[in-house]
Design a protein around this motif. Structure first.
Motif, PDB file in Angstrom:
ATOM      1  N   THR A 276       0.696  -1.181   0.042  1.00  0.00           N
ATOM      2  CA  THR A 276      -0.229   0.406   0.189  1.00  0.00           C
ATOM      3  C   THR A 276       0.680   0.951  -0.047  1.00  0.00           C
ATOM      4  O   THR A 276       2.033   1.216   0.047  1.00  0.00           O
ATOM      5  N   ALA A 277       0.455   1.832  -1.172  1.00  0.00           N
ATOM      6  CA  ALA A 277       1.683   3.619  -1.217  1.00  0.00           C
ATOM      7  C   ALA A 277       0.891   4.371  -0.280  1.00  0.00           C
ATOM      8  O   ALA A 277      -0.846   4.549  -1.209  1.00  0.00           O
ATOM      9  N   LYS A 278       1.006   5.246   0.554  1.00  0.00           N
ATOM     10  CA  LYS A 278      -0.037   6.519   1.345  1.00  0.00           C
ATOM     11  C   LYS A 278       0.705   7.792   1.498  1.00  0.00           C
ATOM     12  O   LYS A 278       2.390   7.499   0.856  1.00  0.00           O
ATOM     13  N   PRO A 279       0.330   9.328   0.922  1.00  0.00           N
ATOM     14  CA  PRO A 279       0.764   9.609   1.158  1.00  0.00           C
ATOM     15  C   PRO A 279       1.698   9.909   2.734  1.00  0.00           C
ATOM     16  O   PRO A 279       1.189   9.553   3.500  1.00  0.00           O
TER      17      PRO A 279
ATOM     18  N   ASP B 131       2.700   8.358   7.633  1.00  0.00           N
ATOM     19  CA  ASP B 131       3.638   8.602   9.023  1.00  0.00           C
ATOM     20  C   ASP B 131       3.021   8.022  10.066  1.00  0.00           C
ATOM     21  O   ASP B 131       3.046   7.380  11.123  1.00  0.00           O
ATOM     22  N   ALA B 132       1.342   8.108   9.598  1.00  0.00           N
ATOM     23  CA  ALA B 132       0.534   8.470  10.972  1.00  0.00           C
ATOM     24  C   ALA B 132       0.343   6.835  10.713  1.00  0.00           C
ATOM     25  O   ALA B 132       0.149   5.711  12.187  1.00  0.00           O
TER      26      ALA B 132
ATOM     27  N   ASP C   8       1.633   4.031  14.448  1.00  0.00           N
ATOM     28  CA  ASP C   8      -0.165   2.846  14.944  1.00  0.00           C
ATOM     29  C   ASP C   8       0.523   2.054  15.317  1.00  0.00           C
ATOM     30  O   ASP C   8       0.409   1.085  15.803  1.00  0.00           O
ATOM     31  N   VAL C   9       1.301   0.969  14.336  1.00  0.00           N
ATOM     32  CA  VAL C   9       2.493  -0.213  14.197  1.00  0.00           C
ATOM     33  C   VAL C   9       3.157  -0.130  15.223  1.00  0.00           C
ATOM     34  O   VAL C   9       3.411  -1.189  16.529  1.00  0.00           O
ATOM     35  N   LYS C  10       4.012   1.148  16.202  1.00  0.00           N
ATOM     36  CA  LYS C  10       4.947   1.693  17.072  1.00  0.00           C
ATOM     37  C   LYS C  10       3.773   1.174  17.777  1.00  0.00           C
ATOM     38  O   LYS C  10       4.451   0.479  19.309  1.00  0.00           O
ATOM     39  N   LYS C  11       3.038   1.490  18.504  1.00  0.00           N
ATOM     40  CA  LYS C  11       1.885   1.773  19.514  1.00  0.00           C
ATOM     41  C   LYS C  11       1.195   0.319  19.359  1.00  0.00           C
ATOM     42  O   LYS C  11       1.420   0.010  20.769  1.00  0.00           O
ATOM     43  N   ARG C  12       0.769  -0.222  18.612  1.00  0.00           N
ATOM     44  CA  ARG C  12      -0.320  -1.797  18.070  1.00  0.00           C
ATOM     45  C   ARG C  12       0.469  -2.524  18.716  1.00  0.00           C
ATOM     46  O   ARG C  12      -0.043  -3.771  18.477  1.00  0.00           O
ATOM     47  N   GLY C  13       1.190  -2.842  17.772  1.00  0.00           N
ATOM     48  CA  GLY C  13       2.941  -3.854  17.239  1.00  0.00           C
ATOM     49  C   GLY C  13       3.901  -3.926  18.835  1.00  0.00           C
ATOM     50  O   GLY C  13       3.761  -3.835  19.497  1.00  0.00           O
ATOM     51  N   GLY C  14       3.979  -5.670  18.704  1.00  0.00           N
ATOM     52  CA  GLY C  14       4.203  -6.357  19.740  1.00  0.00           C
ATOM     53  C   GLY C  14       5.581  -6.144  19.238  1.00  0.00           C
ATOM     54  O   GLY C  14       6.375  -5.575  18.546  1.00  0.00           O
ATOM     55  N   SER C  15       7.144  -7.321  19.796  1.00  0.00           N
ATOM     56  CA  SER C  15       8.447  -6.435  19.282  1.00  0.00           C
ATOM     57  C   SER C  15       9.149  -7.731  19.142  1.00  0.00           C
ATOM     58  O   SER C  15       8.532  -8.893  19.677  1.00  0.00           O
ATOM     59  N   LEU C  16       9.440  -7.714  17.916  1.00  0.00           N
ATOM     60  CA  LEU C  16      10.360  -8.260  17.329  1.00  0.00           C
ATOM     61  C   LEU C  16      12.322  -8.610  17.828  1.00  0.00           C
ATOM     62  O   LEU C  16      12.307  -8.410  17.503  1.00  0.00           O
ATOM     63  N   THR C  17      12.597  -9.897  18.350  1.00  0.00           N
ATOM     64  CA  THR C  17      13.411 -10.578  19.445  1.00  0.00           C
ATOM     65  C   THR C  17      13.824 -11.573  18.191  1.00  0.00           C
ATOM     66  O   THR C  17      13.310 -11.583  17.618  1.00  0.00           O
ATOM     67  N   GLN C  18      15.075 -11.731  18.081  1.00  0.00           N
ATOM     68  CA  GLN C  18      15.787 -13.033  17.251  1.00  0.00           C
ATOM     69  C   GLN C  18      15.098 -13.900  17.406  1.00  0.00           C
ATOM     70  O   GLN C  18      14.446 -14.593  17.095  1.00  0.00           O
ATOM     71  N   VAL C  19      14.350 -14.243  19.450  1.00  0.00           N
ATOM     72  CA  VAL C  19      13.639 -15.085  20.055  1.00  0.00           C
ATOM     73  C   VAL C  19      12.409 -15.200  18.922  1.00  0.00           C
ATOM     74  O   VAL C  19      12.321 -16.471  18.631  1.00  0.00           O
ATOM     75  N   HIS C  20      11.512 -14.003  19.237  1.00  0.00           N
ATOM     76  CA  HIS C  20      10.516 -14.361  18.391  1.00  0.00           C
ATOM     77  C   HIS C  20      10.699 -14.784  16.784  1.00  0.00           C
ATOM     78  O   HIS C  20       9.840 -15.474  16.656  1.00  0.00           O
ATOM     79  N   PHE C  21      12.224 -14.053  16.511  1.00  0.00           N
ATOM     80  CA  PHE C  21      11.993 -14.605  15.185  1.00  0.00           C
ATOM     81  C   PHE C  21      12.185 -16.206  14.858  1.00  0.00           C
ATOM     82  O   PHE C  21      11.882 -16.415  13.700  1.00  0.00           O
ATOM     83  N   GLU C  22      12.188 -16.455  15.927  1.00  0.00           N
ATOM     84  CA  GLU C  22      12.745 -18.227  15.415  1.00  0.00           C
ATOM     85  C   GLU C  22      11.356 -19.275  15.438  1.00  0.00           C
ATOM     86  O   GLU C  22      11.483 -19.335  14.033  1.00  0.00           O
TER      87      GLU C  22
END
Ligand SMILES: [Cu+2]
Length: 276
Positions: A213-216, A221-222, A226-240
């Motif tokens: 999706t291409a957004k203005p 930025d919005a 939103d992702v920063k607020k609502r997303g979890g965290s991706l660590t090396q362990v989670h990546f596995e």
């Protein structure tokens, strides 16, 4: 004889599939134009050849006793045409290929006043991970980019060879374990297009699509916030865990990403090779 128009139609459809008819960015647009010009040049030979094949077959049919039987003939004029026309076409195609290969080199940054957005792409079984290092976020199976800003992709794979392809934005580039490939794209209008893996990679391959999706700029930025607020965290362990094979993986958002994850993914394979 009925096969000839069918072949021409099939050829035209293949060309239409290869070159997306509705480009969303300048790279895809130039690629489409190049394919159409090359296809047009080939028609200079194809149309006379196919027309004459039909015409000769009809004119020299067994029942037409009016046609001359002349097996021994020669014509300098015809020889010149038959050699010069294809030679000229090959020369033009060669020049086009040379110049456009350099102009459309996927490693060549797109010229712009706006600094490029960097995105790290990781091919997984059977999904795509997108890391935004400048923003410190990551997504799975969803790529969001700002309109009018060049995007610089660094691509790798955590599994077998994949191929990263967004037809409406530009050409495909391979994703390979232990290696980093590059691609530069730009979307010049907002909207959603699709991306896919075009290199067969096993059971989940047919479903390995993602939305682009291409957004203005402001909406982009919005979305990041939103992702920063609502997303979890991706660590090396989670990546596995994420890297385990899965089919039709839903979209994931990660509001933070462990530093150096992309490098770590590549190094898993290179250090193993060096140790041998
Ligand atoms: Cu190859």
């Amino acid at each position: 004889m009925a096969a000839i128009p069918l072949m021409l139609i099939a050829g035209a459809c293949m060309a239409a599939d290869l070159v997306d008819v509705d480009p969303s960015g300048p790279i895809a647009l130039r690629e489409r134009d190049l394919m159409l010009v090359a296809f047009g040049l080939m028609l200079i030979v194809l149309i006379p050849v196919f027309t004459m094949t039909a015409w000769f077959a009809w004119r020299y049919r067994a029942t037409n006793i009016q046609a001359n039987y002349a097996p021994d003939w020669s014509s300098t004029r015809l020889d010149v045409i038959v050699w010069l026309v294809p030679a000229a076409i090959v020369a033009v195609l060669a020049w086009l290929t040379w110049t456009s290969t350099h102009r459309l080199n996927p490693y060549k940054p797109i010229e712009s006043d706006i600094p490029p957005l960097s995105i790290q792409v990781v091919a997984l079984d059977w999904k795509w991970l997108f890391i935004y290092p400048q923003q410190g976020i990551a997504t799975v199976n969803q790529l969001v980019i700002p309109v009018g800003r060049p995007v610089s992709f660094d691509i790798t794979s955590n599994t077998v060879m994949n191929s990263f392809f967004i037809p409406q934005l530009g050409g495909q580039v391979y994703a390979m374990a232990g290696m980093r490939t590059e691609l530069h794209l730009l979307a010049d209008r907002p909207g959603t297009v699709f991306g896919e893996n075009t290199q067969y990679s096993g059971r989940g391959f047919p479903y390995q699509h993602f939305e682009v999706t291409a957004k203005p700029a402001a909406e982009f930025d919005a979305w990041i916030n939103d992702v920063k607020k609502r997303g979890g965290s991706l660590t090396q362990v989670h990546f596995e865990t994420l890297a385990r094979p899965s089919i039709r993986e839903p979209v994931h958002w990660f509001g933070s990403v462990e530093n150096g994850l992309f490098k770590h993914i590549i190094n898993q394979f290179t250090t193993a090779t060096q140790a041998q």
